[in-house]
Design an enzyme around this catalytic site. Structure first.
Site, PDB file in Angstrom:
ATOM      1  N   SER A  96      26.508  10.281 -10.484  1.00 13.63           N
ATOM      2  CA  SER A  96      25.911  11.344  -9.684  1.00 13.63           C
ATOM      3  C   SER A  96      25.988  11.016  -8.188  1.00 13.63           C
ATOM      4  O   SER A  96      27.067  10.783  -7.655  1.00 13.63           O
ATOM      5  CB  SER A  96      24.464  11.575 -10.144  1.00 13.63           C
ATOM      6  OG  SER A  96      23.952  12.791  -9.672  1.00 13.63           O
ATOM      7  N   ASP A 219      27.458  20.920 -17.094  1.00 14.02           N
ATOM      8  CA  ASP A 219      26.669  20.088 -16.190  1.00 14.02           C
ATOM      9  C   ASP A 219      25.991  20.990 -15.158  1.00 14.02           C
ATOM     10  O   ASP A 219      26.647  21.565 -14.293  1.00 14.02           O
ATOM     11  CB  ASP A 219      27.581  19.071 -15.498  1.00 14.02           C
ATOM     12  CG  ASP A 219      26.816  18.045 -14.674  1.00 14.02           C
ATOM     13  OD1 ASP A 219      25.628  18.280 -14.381  1.00 14.02           O
ATOM     14  OD2 ASP A 219      27.410  17.006 -14.330  1.00 14.02           O
ATOM     15  N   HIS A 247      24.445  15.967 -17.632  1.00 14.80           N
ATOM     16  CA  HIS A 247      24.707  15.172 -16.428  1.00 14.80           C
ATOM     17  C   HIS A 247      24.613  13.665 -16.663  1.00 14.80           C
ATOM     18  O   HIS A 247      24.762  12.893 -15.726  1.00 14.80           O
ATOM     19  CB  HIS A 247      23.708  15.596 -15.344  1.00 14.80           C
ATOM     20  CG  HIS A 247      24.059  15.133 -13.959  1.00 14.80           C
ATOM     21  ND1 HIS A 247      25.265  15.413 -13.350  1.00 14.80           N
ATOM     22  CD2 HIS A 247      23.355  14.378 -13.065  1.00 14.80           C
ATOM     23  CE1 HIS A 247      25.291  14.864 -12.142  1.00 14.80           C
ATOM     24  NE2 HIS A 247      24.143  14.232 -11.951  1.00 14.80           N
TER      25      HIS A 247
END
Length: 268
Positions: A96, A219, A247
């Site tokens: 991320s 996502d 995610h």
């Protein structure tokens, strides 16, 4: 300084290989999130894990609101860890927001990096229409941040199942919610603001380290359009679509995550 950095970021080193691979966790998480991934790398790699200041077992007294008011502060910490361990040619795996933190660090000191693996990355979460779709309107982000301010526990229980996106496995969302709630609310909110309002699009042209972009399915944080944009603007990049949903594929689909990383490292 060396001791301070390693203690500050709760750095843990394992594995026996000569090649170093560093795993960097995302917002609201800590190094424990890599526990399903790491065992597959310790035989052939030297594995480095750490927690960002304010996360996990890091030393919270080192938290500096000014330093961490943008992603460069976190990138500086990554470089300091690499310097303290005397690392070179590292394979950096960032989940991320850590994808962009690693990229920013590699722009400053490219010799530290051999390859970057980005797991669910996004250079910009807020839409900049019509030229860019990031997945969120600014109003969405503002409401999220306000919710964190007003009801931190409620925010965590609301967001965790949405971003995990594996409704049949409630244990995953529960783990993520627990991870969110274990943070200092003020630090978590600032990290969220820094993450969701960051814009690294202008930095993409300066990045030169070969990069694998792992794009998750469904996502809600980093949609397909974002992965395509990154791939188009990041030289030496390869885009790989995952079957893993949500995610957090390193939690929900560790086998696929491991396989795709290893495939890339083998052919790259």
């Amino acid at each position: 300084m060396t001791i301070d950095v390693l203690v500050r970021n709760n750095v843990n080193v394992s594995g026996t290989g000569s090649q170093t691979i560093m795993f960097a966790h995302g917002f609201g998480c800590d190094q424990d999130m890599w526990r399903y991934i790491v065992p597959s790398f310790t035989e052939n790699y030297r594995v480095v894990l750490f927690d960002y200041v304010g996360s996990g077992e890091s030393q919270i007294n080192y938290y500096d609101a000014d330093k961490y008011s943008n992603l460069q502060g976190y990138a500086q910490d990554v470089l300091e860890i690499m310097e303290a361990l005397n690392l070179r040619d590292v394979i950096f795996v960032g989940h991320s927001v850590s994808s962009m933190i690693g990229m920013l660090a590699s722009i400053h000191e490219p010799t530290y990096f051999k390859q970057i693996v980005m797991l669910g990355p996004s250079p910009r979460y807020v839409n900049d229409l019509p030229s860019y779709y990031g997945g969120f309107d600014r109003r969405d982000i503002d409401e999220l941040l306000e919710m964190m301010q007003m009801n931190f526990i409620g925010w965590a229980s609301y967001l965790a199942p949405i971003v995990m996106q594996n409704p049949e496995r409630k244990d995953l969302a529960e783990e993520l919610e627990k991870s969110f709630c274990s943070r200092d609310p003020h630090i978590a909110r600032q990290f969220a603001e820094v993450t969701f309002l960051s814009d690294c699009r202008v930095d993409l042209d300066q990045a030169s380290v070969p990069t694998l972009i792992l794009q998750c399915s469904d996502d809600s944080i980093a949609p397909v359009e974002v992965g395509n944009y990154l791939h188009a603007h990041l030289k030496n990049s390869r885009l790989q679509q995952m079957t893993a949903k949500g995610h957090y594929p390193h939690l929900s689909q560790p086998e696929e995550t491991i396989r795709l990383i290893k495939d890339y490292l083998t052919i790259a």
